[in-house]
Design an enzyme around this catalytic site. Structure first.
Site, PDB file in Angstrom:
ATOM      1  N   ASP A 141       0.899  -1.418  -0.073  1.00  7.34           N
ATOM      2  CA  ASP A 141      -0.446  -0.167   0.151  1.00  7.34           C
ATOM      3  C   ASP A 141       0.530   0.618  -0.341  1.00  7.34           C
ATOM      4  O   ASP A 141       0.625   2.306   0.842  1.00  7.34           O
ATOM      5  CB  ASP A 141      -0.872   0.036   1.305  1.00  7.34           C
ATOM      6  CG  ASP A 141      -2.019   0.635   1.220  1.00  7.34           C
ATOM      7  OD1 ASP A 141      -2.554   1.171   2.225  1.00  7.34           O
ATOM      8  OD2 ASP A 141      -2.203   1.727  -0.043  1.00  7.34           O
ATOM      9  N   LYS A 144       2.498   3.904  -5.584  1.00  7.08           N
ATOM     10  CA  LYS A 144       2.401   2.047  -6.675  1.00  7.08           C
ATOM     11  C   LYS A 144       3.351   1.900  -7.754  1.00  7.08           C
ATOM     12  O   LYS A 144       3.480   0.823  -8.503  1.00  7.08           O
ATOM     13  CB  LYS A 144       0.930   2.627  -7.510  1.00  7.08           C
ATOM     14  CG  LYS A 144      -0.578   3.654  -6.685  1.00  7.08           C
ATOM     15  CD  LYS A 144      -0.323   2.973  -5.065  1.00  7.08           C
ATOM     16  CE  LYS A 144      -1.250   3.330  -4.039  1.00  7.08           C
ATOM     17  NZ  LYS A 144      -0.857   2.819  -2.664  1.00  7.08           N
ATOM     18  N   ASP A 169      -3.406  -2.866  -1.970  1.00  9.22           N
ATOM     19  CA  ASP A 169      -4.462  -2.008  -2.350  1.00  9.22           C
ATOM     20  C   ASP A 169      -4.064  -1.194  -3.599  1.00  9.22           C
ATOM     21  O   ASP A 169      -3.409  -1.491  -4.541  1.00  9.22           O
ATOM     22  CB  ASP A 169      -4.503  -1.157  -1.326  1.00  9.22           C
ATOM     23  CG  ASP A 169      -5.343  -0.384  -0.799  1.00  9.22           C
ATOM     24  OD1 ASP A 169      -5.021   1.220  -0.540  1.00  9.22           O
ATOM     25  OD2 ASP A 169      -6.633  -0.170  -1.332  1.00  9.22           O
ATOM     26  N   ASN A 170      -5.123  -0.633  -4.600  1.00  4.57           N
ATOM     27  CA  ASN A 170      -5.191   0.491  -5.226  1.00  4.57           C
ATOM     28  C   ASN A 170      -4.804  -0.066  -6.263  1.00  4.57           C
ATOM     29  O   ASN A 170      -4.374   1.178  -7.633  1.00  4.57           O
ATOM     30  CB  ASN A 170      -4.646   1.812  -4.403  1.00  4.57           C
ATOM     31  CG  ASN A 170      -4.935   2.054  -3.752  1.00  4.57           C
ATOM     32  OD1 ASN A 170      -4.136   1.864  -2.865  1.00  4.57           O
ATOM     33  ND2 ASN A 170      -5.686   2.666  -3.220  1.00  4.57           N
ATOM     34  N   GLU A 199     -11.299   3.937  -1.053  1.00  2.00           N
ATOM     35  CA  GLU A 199     -11.597   4.468   0.872  1.00  2.00           C
ATOM     36  C   GLU A 199     -12.552   5.316   0.422  1.00  2.00           C
ATOM     37  O   GLU A 199     -12.639   6.593   0.306  1.00  2.00           O
ATOM     38  CB  GLU A 199     -10.557   4.383   1.465  1.00  2.00           C
ATOM     39  CG  GLU A 199      -9.489   5.605   1.250  1.00  2.00           C
ATOM     40  CD  GLU A 199      -8.757   4.564   0.609  1.00  2.00           C
ATOM     41  OE1 GLU A 199      -8.634   3.859  -0.367  1.00  2.00           O
ATOM     42  OE2 GLU A 199      -7.407   4.921   0.056  1.00  2.00           O
TER      43      GLU A 199
HETATM   44  O1  LIG Z   1      -0.933   7.063  -2.806  1.00  2.00           O
HETATM   45  C1  LIG Z   1      -1.117   6.391  -2.178  1.00  2.00           C
HETATM   46  N1  LIG Z   1      -0.959   5.384  -0.962  1.00  2.00           N
HETATM   47  C2  LIG Z   1       0.737   5.691  -1.046  1.00  2.00           C
HETATM   48  C3  LIG Z   1       1.233   5.906   0.228  1.00  2.00           C
HETATM   49  C4  LIG Z   1       2.496   5.483   0.955  1.00  2.00           C
HETATM   50  C5  LIG Z   1       2.777   5.289   1.949  1.00  2.00           C
HETATM   51  O2  LIG Z   1       3.825   5.107   2.217  1.00  2.00           O
HETATM   52  C6  LIG Z   1       5.446   5.397   2.288  1.00  2.00           C
HETATM   53  N2  LIG Z   1       6.164   4.863   1.480  1.00  2.00           N
HETATM   54  C7  LIG Z   1       5.901   5.046   0.285  1.00  2.00           C
HETATM   55  N3  LIG Z   1       7.460   4.170  -0.720  1.00  2.00           N
HETATM   56  C8  LIG Z   1       7.705   3.762   0.273  1.00  2.00           C
HETATM   57  C9  LIG Z   1       9.214   3.322   0.385  1.00  2.00           C
HETATM   58  N4  LIG Z   1       9.395   2.918   1.639  1.00  2.00           N
HETATM   59  C10 LIG Z   1       8.421   2.883   2.524  1.00  2.00           C
HETATM   60  N5  LIG Z   1       7.699   3.941   3.045  1.00  2.00           N
HETATM   61  C11 LIG Z   1       6.964   3.733   0.952  1.00  2.00           C
HETATM   62  C12 LIG Z   1       5.034   6.824   2.297  1.00  2.00           C
HETATM   63  O3  LIG Z   1       5.487   7.601   2.396  1.00  2.00           O
HETATM   64  C13 LIG Z   1       3.153   7.232   2.642  1.00  2.00           C
HETATM   65  O4  LIG Z   1       3.063   6.635   4.173  1.00  2.00           O
HETATM   66  C14 LIG Z   1      -2.832   6.352  -2.145  1.00  2.00           C
HETATM   67  C15 LIG Z   1      -3.413   7.253  -3.122  1.00  2.00           C
HETATM   68  C16 LIG Z   1      -5.158   7.401  -2.931  1.00  2.00           C
HETATM   69  N6  LIG Z   1      -5.150   7.614  -4.006  1.00  2.00           N
HETATM   70  O5  LIG Z   1      -6.917   7.735  -3.657  1.00  2.00           O
HETATM   71  O6  LIG Z   1      -5.032   9.014  -3.673  1.00  2.00           O
HETATM   72  C17 LIG Z   1      -5.499   6.325  -2.140  1.00  2.00           C
HETATM   73  C18 LIG Z   1      -4.661   5.015  -1.669  1.00  2.00           C
HETATM   74  O7  LIG Z   1      -5.414   4.292  -0.807  1.00  2.00           O
HETATM   75  C19 LIG Z   1      -3.527   5.049  -1.784  1.00  2.00           C
HETATM   76  O8  LIG Z   1      -2.421   3.791  -0.954  1.00  2.00           O
HETATM   77 MG   LIG Z   2      -4.156   2.521   0.025  1.00  2.00          MG
END
Ligand SMILES: O=C(NC/C=C/[C@H]1O[C@@H](n2cnc3cncnc32)[C@H](O)[C@@H]1O)c1cc([N+](=O)[O-])cc(O)c1O
Ligand SMILES: [Mg+2]
Length: 214
Positions: A141, A144, A169-170, A199
């Site tokens: 999650d 992406k 997810d997603n 969500e």
């Molecule tokens: O962009 C989304 N999720 C990205 C999530 C990112 C999370 O994971 C961490 N991260 C990233 N690479 C990483 C590598 N290593 C560690 N943490 C990391 C980031 O610091 C953040 O806390 C998203 C967007 C939507 N949306 O509707 O736009 C809906 C969703 O359910 C989503 O999950």
């Molecule tokens: Mg997500």
């Protein structure tokens, strides 16, 4: 300098949720995201699918990529049998700080190990740093465009075993086209799509469940 959304989400948890009660932490975050400020937690609808996959699998060792505020961390960890461990990776220190407090409020510190750093660097260190042999369950999650490279890394590092379940997810919104293309066409995985919604919205989204065949 005002507060951030994750800090406001945490304040709602500390104000409204019962300490040591994961279900009330989950309900508080869902209420906050529906009625105050949307946030990118897996949410209640996809969260129920996540719950059913975890419950069916009953994993001893689990990995989560992308902790954010710890919502799915709490959802997963609350279902783990005693002695099990969920390792969750988060590279943003501000998000990690909020997540630690959400996880602590839910009373799940003994089941969760939050590790700060980029998944690309940490995955190759899982065995030596955390004594992990293989993971029974992986929840993807994070960014992406990291799903595919990190899945390949998990394979290369021997962290998947016959029967390991990956849940992503997603896969529709925001979408993970390269990951889907790979995982659905690979003879090493058996995949199934669980249709749901993004969500707290009516937009279509879903989870892809993939079993590693070894
Ligand atoms: O962009 C989304 N999720 C990205 C999530 C990112 C999370 O994971 C961490 N991260 C990233 N690479 C990483 C590598 N290593 C560690 N943490 C990391 C980031 O610091 C953040 O806390 C998203 C967007 C939507 N949306 O509707 O736009 C809906 C969703 O359910 C989503 O999950
Ligand atoms: Mg997500």
């Amino acid at each position: 300098t005002g507060s951030t959304r994750p800090q406001r989400l945490l304040r709602a948890v500390q104000k409204k949720a019962t300490q040591g009660d994961p279900q009330s932490v989950i309900a508080t975050i869902d209420h906050f995201c529906r009625h105050s400020e949307w946030a990118m937690n897996v949410g209640d609808e996809k969260g129920s699918i996540l719950d059913s996959v975890v419950t069916e699998l009953n994993p001893s060792s689990a990995l989560e990529l992308g902790t954010y505020c710890g919502y799915s961390t709490v959802r997963i960890a609350r279902l783990l049998p005693p002695g099990s461990k969920l390792i969750t990776l988060e590279f943003n220190p501000a998000y990690a700080a909020v997540a630690r407090q959400v996880i602590a409020w839910a009373g799940l510190n003994d089941k969760v190990q939050l590790v700060e750093g980029p998944s690309g660097d940490l995955i190759p260190q899982m065995k030596e740093l955390f004594g992990v042999q293989t993971f029974d369950f992986v929840f993807l999650d994070h960014w992406k465009d990291r799903y595919l490279p990190d899945t390949k890394l998990l394979e290369e590092c021997g962290l998947l075993r016959k029967g390991t379940v990956l849940l992503a997810d997603n896969v529709i919104c925001p979408g993970t086209p390269e990951y889907l293309e790979y995982i659905r066409n690979s003879s090493r995985y058996e995949s199934r799509y669980f249709k749901s919604h993004l969500e707290y919205t009516k937009v279509e989204d879903g989870l892809e469940k993939s079993v590693f065949l070894g």
